[in-house]
Design a protein around this motif. Structure first.
Motif, short mmCIF file in Angstrom:
data_model
loop_
_atom_site.label_atom_id
_atom_site.label_comp_id
_atom_site.label_asym_id
_atom_site.label_seq_id
_atom_site.Cartn_x
_atom_site.Cartn_y
_atom_site.Cartn_z
N SER A 154 0.80 -1.23 0.00
CA SER A 154 0.00 0.00 0.00
C SER A 154 0.83 1.28 0.00
CB SER A 154 -0.93 0.00 1.21
OG SER A 154 -0.20 -0.12 2.42
N GLY A 155 2.09 1.23 0.48
CA GLY A 155 2.92 2.43 0.53
C GLY A 155 3.59 2.79 -0.78
N ASN A 156 3.47 1.91 -1.79
CA ASN A 156 4.08 2.15 -3.10
C ASN A 156 5.60 2.31 -3.03
OD1 ASN A 156 1.70 1.96 -4.61
ND2 ASN A 156 1.20 4.11 -4.21
N ILE A 157 6.20 1.79 -1.97
CA ILE A 157 7.65 1.74 -1.81
C ILE A 157 8.01 0.34 -1.36
CG2 ILE A 157 9.62 2.52 -0.40
CD1 ILE A 157 8.24 5.24 -0.17
N ALA A 158 9.05 -0.23 -1.93
CA ALA A 158 9.55 -1.53 -1.50
C ALA A 158 10.97 -1.34 -0.96
CB ALA A 158 9.55 -2.53 -2.65
N VAL A 159 11.17 -1.64 0.32
CA VAL A 159 12.49 -1.52 0.94
C VAL A 159 13.30 -2.77 0.60
CG1 VAL A 159 13.77 -1.38 3.10
CG2 VAL A 159 11.68 -0.04 2.79
N ILE A 160 14.46 -2.56 -0.03
CA ILE A 160 15.36 -3.67 -0.32
C ILE A 160 16.15 -4.03 0.93
CG2 ILE A 160 17.25 -4.48 -1.77
CD1 ILE A 160 14.68 -3.93 -3.32
N PHE A 161 16.81 -3.03 1.52
CA PHE A 161 17.63 -3.24 2.72
C PHE A 161 17.52 -2.02 3.61
CE2 PHE A 161 21.71 -2.75 4.98
CZ PHE A 161 21.74 -3.96 5.68
N SER A 162 17.42 -2.26 4.92
CA SER A 162 17.30 -1.16 5.86
C SER A 162 18.25 -1.37 7.03
CB SER A 162 15.86 -1.05 6.38
OG SER A 162 15.76 -0.01 7.34
N ALA A 163 19.16 -0.41 7.22
CA ALA A 163 20.01 -0.36 8.41
C ALA A 163 19.57 0.91 9.15
CB ALA A 163 21.49 -0.29 8.03
N TYR A 164 18.42 0.82 9.81
CA TYR A 164 17.69 1.99 10.26
C TYR A 164 17.28 1.83 11.72
CZ TYR A 164 13.62 5.13 10.67
OH TYR A 164 12.72 6.07 11.07
N GLN A 165 17.35 2.93 12.48
CA GLN A 165 16.94 2.92 13.88
C GLN A 165 15.91 4.01 14.11
OE1 GLN A 165 20.00 2.48 16.92
NE2 GLN A 165 19.11 4.19 18.04
N TYR A 166 14.70 3.60 14.44
CA TYR A 166 13.63 4.56 14.65
C TYR A 166 13.34 4.80 16.13
CZ TYR A 166 8.92 6.45 14.96
OH TYR A 166 7.82 7.21 15.29
N ALA A 167 13.60 3.81 16.99
CA ALA A 167 13.13 3.85 18.38
C ALA A 167 13.54 5.12 19.11
CB ALA A 167 13.66 2.63 19.12
N THR A 233 26.91 15.09 2.89
CA THR A 233 27.35 14.55 4.17
C THR A 233 26.80 13.15 4.34
OG1 THR A 233 27.48 14.95 6.55
CG2 THR A 233 25.39 15.45 5.47
N ASN A 234 27.42 12.36 5.20
CA ASN A 234 27.02 10.98 5.41
C ASN A 234 25.87 10.89 6.41
OD1 ASN A 234 27.72 8.33 4.47
ND2 ASN A 234 28.47 7.83 6.51
N TYR A 235 25.23 9.74 6.45
CA TYR A 235 24.19 9.48 7.43
C TYR A 235 24.81 9.28 8.82
CZ TYR A 235 25.74 4.65 6.95
OH TYR A 235 26.51 3.51 6.93
N THR A 236 23.99 9.35 9.85
CA THR A 236 24.41 9.03 11.20
C THR A 236 24.12 7.56 11.48
OG1 THR A 236 23.97 11.27 11.97
CG2 THR A 236 24.15 9.54 13.65
N LYS A 237 25.14 6.84 11.89
CA LYS A 237 25.03 5.39 12.06
C LYS A 237 24.22 5.03 13.30
CE LYS A 237 28.72 3.19 13.36
NZ LYS A 237 30.07 2.59 13.32
N PRO A 238 23.27 4.09 13.17
CA PRO A 238 22.55 3.60 14.35
C PRO A 238 23.43 2.67 15.16
CG PRO A 238 21.86 2.40 12.41
CD PRO A 238 22.79 3.49 11.93
N ILE A 239 23.07 2.43 16.40
CA ILE A 239 23.82 1.56 17.29
C ILE A 239 22.94 0.40 17.72
CG2 ILE A 239 25.11 1.43 19.47
CD1 ILE A 239 26.43 3.21 17.37
N ASP A 240 23.48 -0.80 17.65
CA ASP A 240 22.81 -2.00 18.17
C ASP A 240 21.40 -2.18 17.61
OD1 ASP A 240 25.05 -2.53 19.64
OD2 ASP A 240 24.34 -1.45 21.40
N GLN A 241 21.23 -1.94 16.34
CA GLN A 241 19.92 -2.10 15.71
C GLN A 241 20.03 -3.19 14.64
OE1 GLN A 241 16.90 -0.29 16.29
NE2 GLN A 241 16.13 -2.00 15.08
N VAL A 242 19.09 -4.11 14.61
CA VAL A 242 19.13 -5.15 13.58
C VAL A 242 18.96 -4.52 12.20
CG1 VAL A 242 18.19 -6.90 15.12
CG2 VAL A 242 16.63 -5.57 13.69
N SER A 243 19.46 -5.21 11.19
CA SER A 243 19.27 -4.79 9.81
C SER A 243 18.24 -5.71 9.17
CB SER A 243 20.59 -4.86 9.05
OG SER A 243 21.51 -3.93 9.59
#
Length: 286
Positions: A154-167, A233-243
């Motif tokens: 429904s979001g019309n986006i397909a995530v291939i890979f995510s190294a993302y921290q939202y919490a 500039t580069n992204y800020t790396k998450p810590i201890d988050q699953v990929s």
């Protein structure tokens, strides 16, 4: 100099080892028909093959000898590169990548027909946090994969890979395709690498997103598509988050960005843009 280091373990007492190498797969070839060894009589538990060409793929089998009787190992595949290959996952036979990491599956994710198959409804893979998936500001990188989309959630986006921290904060990055673009998205950087290329449905397409000197290029089936995009500039790396492979499940978007289709040969290569900023890039060797 490019080189491949092989390490192997013995089960029982063996007198010596031989190493067999080929530039094509030796799977299914009878022992008597294998190529001649490139080295014989090894008494060490490792071998460094320095007679390789950069960016070439090689296949190896190891022969263990004892009392004139030999035992031949299963085949392994290696890529001779000056860069650091952090993930080389074909996902055609199992969920273990070539660095030895085992991915955990959710939903109905499965290997089917020689590919990782996801149905766009809660199917994805995860692996624990690792610096292997992250690259530094200014570091060259290649992210490439083969994808075949059946459709979009429904979001019309397909995530291939995510190294993302939202919490705790919007950190990290993801690689995605959508109904309007293909790109590399960062939440803590001032600009993304978004290219107006739409992956066709029901057709396997090889995508390579490459950053050379902080300039991103998109290659489709080995040919540059669209104009380069400079990343400030580069992204800020998450810590201890699953990929996660194949889902945006770690974000507020949940299953609306799950991938519906197949993935093969997902690779992250740190330290090198394979196309070197040119108009073409090497394609994945099957």
């Amino acid at each position: 100099m490019a080189g491949i280091r092989l390490e192997f373990a013995q089960f029982g007492d063996f007198e010596s080892f031989d190493v067999i190498r080929s530039t094509s797969s030796m799977s299914g070839i009878a022992d008597v028909d294998l190529p001649s060894p490139i080295v014989t009589g090894l008494t060490t538990m490792y071998y460094v093959d320095t007679t390789v060409a950069v960016d070439a793929v090689y296949y190896y089998r190891v022969v263990a000898w004892r009392d004139g009787i030999k035992s031949v190992s299963e085949q392994i595949k290696a890529w001779a590169t000056e860069s650091v290959v952090v993930i080389w996952s074909d996902f055609t036979t199992n969920l273990i990548d070539d660095t030895g990491k085992t991915w955990t599956k959710y939903g109905d994710a499965k290997i089917q027909g020689g590919a990782l198959t996801l149905d766009g409804n809660g199917d994805y893979l995860t692996t624990p946090f690792s610096n292997d998936y992250h690259f530094e500001n200014g570091e060259d990188v290649t992210i490439r994969y083969k994808v075949k989309l059946t459709g979009y959630s429904s979001g019309n986006i397909a995530v291939i890979f995510s190294a993302y921290q939202y919490a705790s904060a919007d950190l990290g990055y993801d690689v995605r395709v959508s109904t309007t673009y293909t790109g590399f998205v960062m939440w803590t950087a001032s600009n993304h690498a978004i290219f107006p290329y739409v992956v066709p449905l029901n057709t396997e397409t090889e995508i390579s997103l490459e950053r050379k000197g902080m300039v991103w290029r998109l290659y489709v089936n080995g040919v540059q598509n669209g104009s380069p995009i400079t990343q400030s500039t580069n992204y800020t790396k998450p810590i201890d988050q699953v990929s996660v492979l194949g889902s945006g499940t770690l974000s507020n978007d949940g299953s609306t960005r799950d991938l519906n289709g197949t993935l093969r040969y997902f690779q992250i290569i740190k330290g090198k843009a394979l196309g070197n900023g040119g108009s073409t890039t090497p394609t994945i060797v099957e």
